[in-house]
Structure formats: structure tokens, C-alpha cells
Design a protein around this motif. Structure first.
Motif, PDB file in Angstrom:
ATOM      1  N   ASP A 100       0.533   5.213   0.378  1.00 36.81           N
ATOM      2  CA  ASP A 100      -0.633   6.450   0.207  1.00 36.81           C
ATOM      3  C   ASP A 100       0.052   7.240   1.585  1.00 36.81           C
ATOM      4  OD1 ASP A 100      -4.024   6.605  -0.277  1.00 36.81           O
ATOM      5  OD2 ASP A 100      -2.917   8.109   1.136  1.00 36.81           O
ATOM      6  N   THR A 102      -2.263   8.125   6.651  1.00 35.22           N
ATOM      7  CA  THR A 102      -2.465   6.896   7.482  1.00 35.22           C
ATOM      8  C   THR A 102      -3.894   6.065   7.297  1.00 35.22           C
ATOM      9  OG1 THR A 102      -0.906   8.170   8.853  1.00 35.22           O
ATOM     10  CG2 THR A 102      -1.898   6.172   9.805  1.00 35.22           C
ATOM     11  N   LYS A 127      -5.735  -1.688   4.652  1.00 36.68           N
ATOM     12  CA  LYS A 127      -5.570  -2.844   5.225  1.00 36.68           C
ATOM     13  C   LYS A 127      -6.690  -3.674   5.624  1.00 36.68           C
ATOM     14  CE  LYS A 127      -1.444  -3.766   8.111  1.00 36.68           C
ATOM     15  NZ  LYS A 127      -0.558  -3.041   8.905  1.00 36.68           N
ATOM     16  N   LEU A 129       0.850  -1.173   0.147  1.00 43.16           N
ATOM     17  CA  LEU A 129       0.126   0.148   0.009  1.00 43.16           C
ATOM     18  C   LEU A 129       1.013   1.111  -0.118  1.00 43.16           C
ATOM     19  CD1 LEU A 129      -2.635  -1.102   2.685  1.00 43.16           C
ATOM     20  CD2 LEU A 129      -2.678  -1.328   0.329  1.00 43.16           C
ATOM     21  N   GLU A 152       3.755  -1.164   3.662  1.00 42.59           N
ATOM     22  CA  GLU A 152       3.089  -0.038   3.610  1.00 42.59           C
ATOM     23  C   GLU A 152       4.334   1.176   3.077  1.00 42.59           C
ATOM     24  OE1 GLU A 152       0.350   1.403   6.569  1.00 42.59           O
ATOM     25  OE2 GLU A 152      -0.086  -0.681   6.958  1.00 42.59           O
ATOM     26  N   ARG A 170      -4.640   4.061   4.224  1.00 40.27           N
ATOM     27  CA  ARG A 170      -3.792   2.801   4.491  1.00 40.27           C
ATOM     28  C   ARG A 170      -4.414   1.863   5.174  1.00 40.27           C
ATOM     29  NH1 ARG A 170       0.822   6.090   4.975  1.00 40.27           N
ATOM     30  NH2 ARG A 170       1.184   5.212   7.193  1.00 40.27           N
ATOM     31  N   SER A 171      -4.583   2.338   6.597  1.00 39.00           N
ATOM     32  CA  SER A 171      -5.226   1.239   7.484  1.00 39.00           C
ATOM     33  C   SER A 171      -6.718   0.811   6.989  1.00 39.00           C
ATOM     34  CB  SER A 171      -5.226   1.986   8.929  1.00 39.00           C
ATOM     35  OG  SER A 171      -5.564   3.295   9.114  1.00 39.00           O
TER      36      SER A 171
END
Lengths: 208, 208
Positions: free
Chosen positions: B10, B13, B20, B8, B34, B16-17
Motif C-alpha cells: 500500500d 504509510t 500491521k 502488505l 511491506e 500499512r501500519s
DNA sequence: ATTGGTATCAGCCAAAAGGTGGAGGGACCA
DNA sequence: TGGTCCCTCCACCTTTTGGCTGATACCAAT
């Protein structure tokens, strides 16, 4: 029972689950609901009565973030609203704060910053990302340059290339009123033409 | 061992999470790394050798998404790159595809769409969000959209808010010629007014 | 040698935008 | 209650743009 209940409002699924995952790591914070639009937010806010509402300003269709904030403040004034958005447009900041937002975070904020904002919000503290704060400060320093909410709205539409007539239709006002607003905007921005106003507005941040 | 490994990229944050969390629900997909910037992405791509790279185009500082794609394609051509971004600017789409992106998703894509894109990418299939696809198609249909050097020069000055007269003076040509160029520019950009042209030009990237 | 693209210029006309000055209603605050 | 914003609207006038049609000239490729 001192868990802070949070409602997430964002039209992007990934952003919502990201926030959920992030906030989930904090024992004292719990996500109690999600909404993908302004309308849904109003419903969810009544249903779940969250302590804090984390909201994106730019919502694809329907009611926009600012309008949602206004309505939320009217209906459930106790809930703290934190704006959580990608762009830090001048106008948006002022309008959001004006509408009753408690904080203003950018999406690239560090997790800690987000947690702090949520915790601060329930205590009545107003937290904002550094770049946002500085911009707001700048605006307060020269009040000559602050556009009124209506002017900001107009300017934002202006950057989409609309004609005066279209602006009028979109805002339900006459072309004459559009011209008046434009004249004020030009004066405040220090430009003489709409072309320059658009250029200034777009470059002056945010407004993309 | 047929789990698809994903990297990932980006700068947000939360995004991304979110990804995920979302991808984590799929048994056959696993996030192996990441990155928050183009530079990090290059490193991570070598380290983890992912099957698929999900990447945001707009990265705050440093290398931008397009550049990152180009470099990734050179170094590790086997990895499929899917652009995952918020804005569907015309120019970005073309440039990303040009740089070697396998797919182009908007951030408001449905989870299923994202899964499908990841799975498709390892098989060499190119998946894109519907609005993106239609726009790309449109662009391929009129390749006339390329501005001549002179037109580009004019457009660039246009974004500074100059009038036709001023444009003429600046470029040492008559106002008539300015108008001719402008008409051509409008046609190529698919707009009718200078305001829209400026908006398009500035947002279309580069021209800031 | 003809074609095609680029860059330059003209004139005419309709539409849009901008400047000036004025005006009323509503909200908020001292 | 008076002052001050803000939003709304109007008329009149000038300037600017944009649409249309056409023209000349240079250069490169076929």
C-alpha cells in the motif's frame, strides 16, 4: 504534561489504527479518542477535549467531513482541525479551509509530515501537503475560477450523473436554483454543457 | 510454525501500519514485509515468500495494482493475493479477479472480516466484502456490458463533453447514428443519461 | 441459408437542459 | 449606509437529449 492530545476521525478502522500506531511512536503526542463518523466526532471532541483533531473528509454515511468541521468550530473553537484525506479535490480544499480546518494532509504524507502538522497545529500554524498547498495557491491566484461552496457541492453531485431535478431534491432547492448554479459553474469552468463540466471536474483532480 | 505470513502492499504509510497493528493482534498471523509500490511488491514477494499478499489497487506512481497482481501470479503463483482497497469500481473488481486476486476487501471492512479473508486465502477460499460480491455477481449476470469498438470510441469522445452533433461530425456519421450508439452504451453501462455515462466511464478507469 | 452482431440511418415525441433577464433577502465589509 | 457576494427563485424560449419503432447493409459463423 506537554503531551498533545489528538482525536482521530475516520470511518476506516485500519486508518485509525495506523495513525494511532504512527502517532504512538512520538512521546509528545497521544491519541485520546477515536470516532468513525461526524456525529461521533462531535461527541468525542466534547468528551476528550483534544488539542488536535485529525479528520477524514469522506465519511461513509451521515454527516460529511465539512459539516463536521463547521460544527466543531462552533462548539469548540480552540481545537485545531487537520483534514487528513486521500483525495485533493479542489473544492474540498477550499471548503475545508473555509469551514475552519488548520491543515490539510493527504493520506500518503510521510510520517514526519504528519507529526509536524500536529505539532504545528497546536501552535496555530497551518500545515498542508505540498500538492495541496500548490493547488490552493493556484486557486487564490485566479479567483474567477473558484466555485462558491454551494457551487462546489453541486458540481460534486453533478459528477454522479444526477439530473437537475434530482440535484434540487438532494440539495433542497428548486430546479430553477439548480440551473442558476449550473450556469455559474459552466462560466467559471469555461464550458458550455454539463457533460463538459463533469469531464473537467473529474479530471481536474480529486472528484473521484 | 503455523503462522500465516503476510506481505502488505500500500502506498499509504498509515494504512500499512494500521493493518500491521490490526493483524498483529492475531497470534496466527504475522506481517513479514511491506511494500509501497508494485515494483517493491515484486521484490518483497520473492524475498519473504509470504503466504498472503494484502494489496491496495490504487498505487500512486509506477505500476498499478492490477499489473502487480498479474506479475505476482506469474512469478509466485502459490501466494494468495487479496485486494484491499477503498473504491469498489466495477471494472476494478473484474480486472482484479481476472488478474488472479483471491479476495477483494474494502478498506472499511471490519477487522474480523480481514482476519477471515487472510485465513481463508491460504486455504484457497475466496473472501470478499459483501458490496463487492454483489457487484461482481451483477456483472457476471450481464456479460453484455462489453462495448463494441465503435461504442467505446464514442464513449471516449463523450467524456470530452461533445454534443451529439459534434460527435457525429467527429466520427463522420449522422446524429441519428450517434443517438443509436449512445442508447446502446447507456443500456450497457446501466445508466440513463449521458452525464451518468461520462461519470461512469471516467471513473471506470483508464479513460482519464 | 439463416441467424446474429455491428454499423449505419430516419422520424416522432416527450423530457431535460441551457440561455436570457430579472428579482429579493441575507451576510459581510468598507 | 452602500456596495458586493452569495443563495434563492421565476418565466419564457430554444436547443439538446433520450425513448421508441423501424429500416438497410455488411460480415461471419452455424
Amino acid at each position: 504534561m506537554n503531551s498533545i492530545s489528538v482525536l482521530l476521525v475516520d470511518d476506516h478502522t485500519v486508518v485509525r489504527s495506523g495513525l494511532k500506531a504512527l502517532l504512538g511512536t512520538q512521546a509528545d503526542i497521544g491519541v485520546v479518542g477515536e470516532a468513525a463518523s461526524g456525529e461521533e466526532a462531535l461527541e468525542a471532541a466534547q468528551q476528550h477535549a483534544p488539542d488536535v483533531i485529525l479528520m477524514d473528509l469522506a465519511m461513509g454515511a451521515g454527516m460529511d467531513g465539512i459539516e463536521a468541521i463547521k460544527q466543531l468550530r462552533q462548539r469548540t473553537p480552540k481545537q485545531a482541525i487537520i483534514v487528513f484525506t486521500t483525495y485533493d479535490s479542489d473544492a474540498d480544499i477550499v471548503r475545508a479551509v473555509d469551514a475552519g480546518a488548520m491543515g490539510y494532509l493527504l493520506k500518503d504524507a510521510a510520517p514526519e509530515e504528519i507529526f509536524a502538522a500536529v505539532r504545528g497545529a497546536v501552535q496555530g500554524k497551518s500545515v498542508m501537503s505540498a500538492p495541496v498547498a500548490s493547488r490552493l495557491f493556484q486557486q487564490l491566484r485566479n479567483p474567477d475560477e473558484i466555485l462558491t461552496p454551494r457551487e462546489a457541492e453541486l458540481l460534486s453531485l453533478l459528477t454522479e450523473g444526477l439530473s437537475n431535478r434530482d440535484l434540487g431534491k438532494r440539495l433542497f432547492i428548486s430546479e430553477a436554483t439548480v440551473k442558476t448554479h449550473l450556469a455559474h459553474i459552466y462560466a467559471k469552468l469555461g464550458v458550455e454543457t454539463r457533460a463538459a463540466a463533469i469531464a473537467t471536474a473529474i479530471r481536474r483532480e480529486g472528484m473521484r
